[in-house]
Enzyme design. Structure first.
Site, PDB file in Angstrom:
ATOM      1  N   ASP A   1       6.579   0.587  -4.845  1.00  0.00           N
ATOM      2  CA  ASP A   1       6.082   1.968  -4.774  1.00  0.00           C
ATOM      3  C   ASP A   1       6.883   2.734  -3.732  1.00  0.00           C
ATOM      4  O   ASP A   1       7.871   2.233  -3.205  1.00  0.00           O
ATOM      5  CB  ASP A   1       4.580   1.983  -4.445  1.00  0.00           C
ATOM      6  CG  ASP A   1       4.282   1.318  -3.110  1.00  0.00           C
ATOM      7  OD1 ASP A   1       5.256   0.997  -2.376  1.00  0.00           O
ATOM      8  OD2 ASP A   1       3.103   1.100  -2.791  1.00  0.00           O
TER       9      ASP A   1
ATOM     10  N   GLU B   1       6.245  -6.755   3.667  1.00  0.00           N
ATOM     11  CA  GLU B   1       5.565  -5.527   4.051  1.00  0.00           C
ATOM     12  C   GLU B   1       4.049  -5.745   3.969  1.00  0.00           C
ATOM     13  O   GLU B   1       3.537  -6.212   2.960  1.00  0.00           O
ATOM     14  CB  GLU B   1       5.994  -4.419   3.074  1.00  0.00           C
ATOM     15  CG  GLU B   1       5.111  -3.194   3.098  1.00  0.00           C
ATOM     16  CD  GLU B   1       5.248  -2.378   1.809  1.00  0.00           C
ATOM     17  OE1 GLU B   1       6.049  -2.760   0.939  1.00  0.00           O
ATOM     18  OE2 GLU B   1       4.546  -1.373   1.697  1.00  0.00           O
TER      19      GLU B   1
ATOM     20  N   ASP C   1       6.586  -3.718  -1.871  1.00  0.00           N
ATOM     21  CA  ASP C   1       5.971  -3.233  -3.107  1.00  0.00           C
ATOM     22  C   ASP C   1       6.908  -2.321  -3.887  1.00  0.00           C
ATOM     23  O   ASP C   1       7.805  -1.710  -3.324  1.00  0.00           O
ATOM     24  CB  ASP C   1       4.683  -2.458  -2.777  1.00  0.00           C
ATOM     25  CG  ASP C   1       3.574  -3.407  -2.350  1.00  0.00           C
ATOM     26  OD1 ASP C   1       3.629  -4.585  -2.761  1.00  0.00           O
ATOM     27  OD2 ASP C   1       2.681  -2.976  -1.596  1.00  0.00           O
TER      28      ASP C   1
ATOM     29  N   ASP D   1       6.269   3.699  -0.633  1.00  0.00           N
ATOM     30  CA  ASP D   1       6.332   3.102   0.704  1.00  0.00           C
ATOM     31  C   ASP D   1       7.278   1.911   0.720  1.00  0.00           C
ATOM     32  O   ASP D   1       8.055   1.722   1.657  1.00  0.00           O
ATOM     33  CB  ASP D   1       4.937   2.662   1.158  1.00  0.00           C
ATOM     34  CG  ASP D   1       4.116   3.846   1.671  1.00  0.00           C
ATOM     35  OD1 ASP D   1       4.709   4.946   1.814  1.00  0.00           O
ATOM     36  OD2 ASP D   1       2.904   3.664   1.902  1.00  0.00           O
TER      37      ASP D   1
END
Ligand code: TSJ
Length: 641
Positions: free
Chosen positions: A504, A429, A502, A506
């Site tokens: 997180d 990503e 990641d 997203d």
């Protein structure tokens, strides 16, 4: 010849036939009970229980017990009228004796493919007798207890009154013949599950199953007033249902009856269980066909009539059955079982009966419950859109990626190795993380595919837009195995597909999207364990020139204490905000080096969960999405697969 003469002298003519009949069962047991393995052994119990269930269907029996005795003999009792004991005019023998010694024609596994009997089942008592080392039957009737005993099909004790009783009912105990079976050990769970099924299929009938072999007997009594309605909700017990009431329909024609129970859950599996005379029909048949045709017809008709479906947007049969749990149970006196395993119902008039019942009663139900109708129809339309989108994506992929030409996407940094078993692809990503990964990788066997340099707002994007647009084309192209029904594992270019995103929200979205995509369109990837999640570290700890990393809070504390040692020196702790913060060496050492990295293999359960979350997040409906986000707000940061 002389043997036969002797027999003729000792027995009447009909007795020879009896012995020949039961001898045939012992010669070819598989013909009568399917096999002599564990399945056949358990089948003996079903044959006996069937007789008691017939008595329940006739309205005379409420309670059946099945007991596995020490030594693996079986006792079955019922509280019915008791098998008739009077002398039959045709044979001059007690009816009870005839039941146990005369082989009835046909049988489910017999050549004819018919079950012929007065009741629905009840042809197997003599077969069980023939295959039992010994069998004892006791009938409570007329104030007397009648008893009769057999060994391997022959009478060892004529019918005798052995006591008085004020009850009625039948009790049978049999010991399967070690000469006939490969195994003699009964499996409590198998019998319990089958008896549960029988209890569901015969509303109000109570069946108690007991395992009396151990120190402590294990026992379960099953009785369902709601019958197959309760069966459907029981099947859905670990699922989220999308309407509370089970839809129930039933009807009769002549001797035949049919009933159907339906409840949808929010999943995608079609869970259709059909039965004919309480026997599972895994290959389907006329009752299933009638059901499917009518369901599709009613949903489309309702949708058109109420303006929910417009013009050409008709939903297909498969669309209508996504997430369905349906029980179809038919009972008929002339059941014809067809197909390879005689597990398919062949009677055509049953199709008409089930079709009629569903067409009329489901339409009425929908008129009376428009909210439920709407929920079900919307689910079918959603399924239709996903299928449409998948088809478009497939066409797109074929066109744009030129699978045949073998062209690779510009963004792919491929590896040198060509043996797929040795190749890995990292789906990364973001552009900066992809930059580090490119420089840090071992290009001999590691490929890098950056995706979503600029995140598309997945939360707002609809299913069809994501699959319909070209965001996934480079991925399809790089993996090389195609998509959907055409997916071919043999053409896959990498056997490790590693999602590196990641930790997180997203990142979680991207994992959800990718897993959902793999689950829906490349499911074998997940089934074969080819998909992984990279596990990057969360913390970097520095003491002077020494650095170490930690993958969790606990590890951070432990490493920090270790680095600090006895001295009271300061350890610098940095939290990685994203992969992009790592330089190429760090990324290689912590996340990509096969010697040091951790990979999490994605399981089918992970993918199913992703698919469910995806549906809520990307779905049409705003409310469930809002609810889900609110409910999961505190976890959202940790959504992890
Ligand atoms: F398999 C079996 F035959 F051994 C067997 C039969 C085993 C068990 C556990 C139960 C039965 C069974 C049979 N229970 N109830 C009956 N009922 C009859 O056979 C019966 C009783 C009365 C009349 C009648 O017309 O009066 C007719 C029948 C068929």
């Amino acid at each position: 010849m002389s043997d036969e003469m002797k027999v003729t002298e000792e027995y009447g003519g009909s007795q020879i036939q009896v012995l020949e009949g039961l001898e045939a069962v012992r010669m070819r047991p598989g013909m009568y009970i399917g096999s002599t393995s564990a399945s056949g052994l358990h089948h003996l119990v079903y044959e006996i229980v069937d007789n008691a269930i017939d008595e329940a269907l006739a309205g005379y029996c409420k309670h059946i017990t099945v007991t596995i005795n020490p030594g693996d003999s079986i006792t079955v009792t019922d509280d019915g009228r008791g098998i008739p004991v009077d002398i039959q005019p045709q044979t001059g023998r007690p009816a009870l004796e005839v039941v146990y010694t005369v082989l009835h024609a046909g049988g489910k596994f017999g050549g004819g493919g018919y079950k012929v009997s007065g009741g629905l089942h009840g042809v197997g008592a003599s077969v069980v007798n023939a295959l039992s080392q010994w069998l004892r039957v006791r009938v409570h009737k007329n104030g007397n207890i009648y008893e009769m005993k057999f060994s391997r099909g022959t009478i060892t004790q004529e019918m005798t009154i052995v006591g008085k009783t004020d009850k009625t009912g039948t009790e049978v105990t049999f010991q399967p013949d070690p000469e006939m079976f490969d195994t003699l050990e009964y499996d409590y769970e198998i019998l319990r599950d089958r008896m549960r099924e029988e209890a569901f299929l015969n509303a109000g009938l109570s069946i108690q199953i007991t395992d009396a072999r151990g120190e402590e007997p294990v026992s379960k009594t099953m009785c369902y007033a709601g019958g197959i309605r309760e069966f459907a909700s029981w099947k859905n017990k670990h699922k989220t249902v999308i309407h509370n009431d089970v839809i129930y329909m039933h009807g009769t024609k002549g001797d035949a009856s049919a009933e159907v129970a339906i409840q949808y859950n929010d999943g995608y599996q079609e869970n259709l269980l059909s039965f004919a005379n309480d026997v599972r029909t895994p290959e389907g048949g006329m009752h299933e066909t009638g059901f499917k045709t009518a369901l599709t017809r009613v949903l489309n008709a309702y949708g058109m009539k109420n303006g929910i479906i417009k013009g050409d947007d008709k939903v297909s049969g498969e669309d209508c059955r996504e997430g369905i749990t349906a029980i179809i149970s038919v009972k008929l006196t002339d059941a014809q079982f067809e197909g390879q395993t005689k597990a398919k119902l062949g009677n055509a008039y049953i199709r008409t009966l089930v079709d009629q019942i569903v067409t009329e009663q489901l339409a009425t139900y929908f008129e009376e419950h428009p909210a439920t109708a709407k929920i079900i129809l919307e689910k079918a339309m959603m399924a239709n859109r996903a299928r449409e989108a998948a088809r478009k994506a497939r066409d797109n992929a074929r066109r744009k990626t030129g699978l045949e030409s073998g062209g690779m996407p510009d963004k792919l940094k491929d590896c040198n190795e060509r043996d797929p078993a040795l190749c890995e692809i990292y789906i990364v990503e973001g552009d900066s993380a992809a930059g580090s990964a490119n420089q840090g990788r071992d290009s001999r066997f590691q490929a890098i595919l950056p995706m979503w340099g600029k995140m598309l707002n997945v939360e707002k994007a609809r299913v069809d837009r994501i699959y319909g647009n070209d965001k996934l084309s480079p991925l399809i192209q790089a993996l090389g195995g195609g998509i959907g029904e055409d997916f071919d594992l043999n053409k896959l270019r990498y056997h490790k597909i590693i999602i590196m995103s990641d930790a997180d929200v997203d990142g979680a979205h991207i994992r959800t999207l990718l897993l959902t995509f793999f689950f829906r369109y490349m499911r074998p990837l997940i089934e074969h364990g080819f998909v992984y999640s990279a596990v990057p570290p969360l913390y970097k700890l520095t003491r002077g020139k020494k650095t170490r990393v930690a993958y969790s809070d606990e590890e951070r504390d432990a490493v920090s204490a270790e680095m600090r040692g006895d001295s009271n020196v300061k350890i610098d702790i940095q939290r990685y905000k994203g992969l992009g913060e790592m330089n190429k060496e760090e990324l290689w050492e912590t996340t990509m080096d096969p010697e040091r990295r951790t990979l999490r293999r994605i399981t089918l359960e992970d993918a199913i969960r992703a698919d469910e979350i995806f549906t809520v997040l990307m779905g049409e409906q705003v409310e469930p999405r809002k609810e889900w986000i609110e409910r999961n707000a505190k976890y959202a940061i940790n959504i992890d697969f």
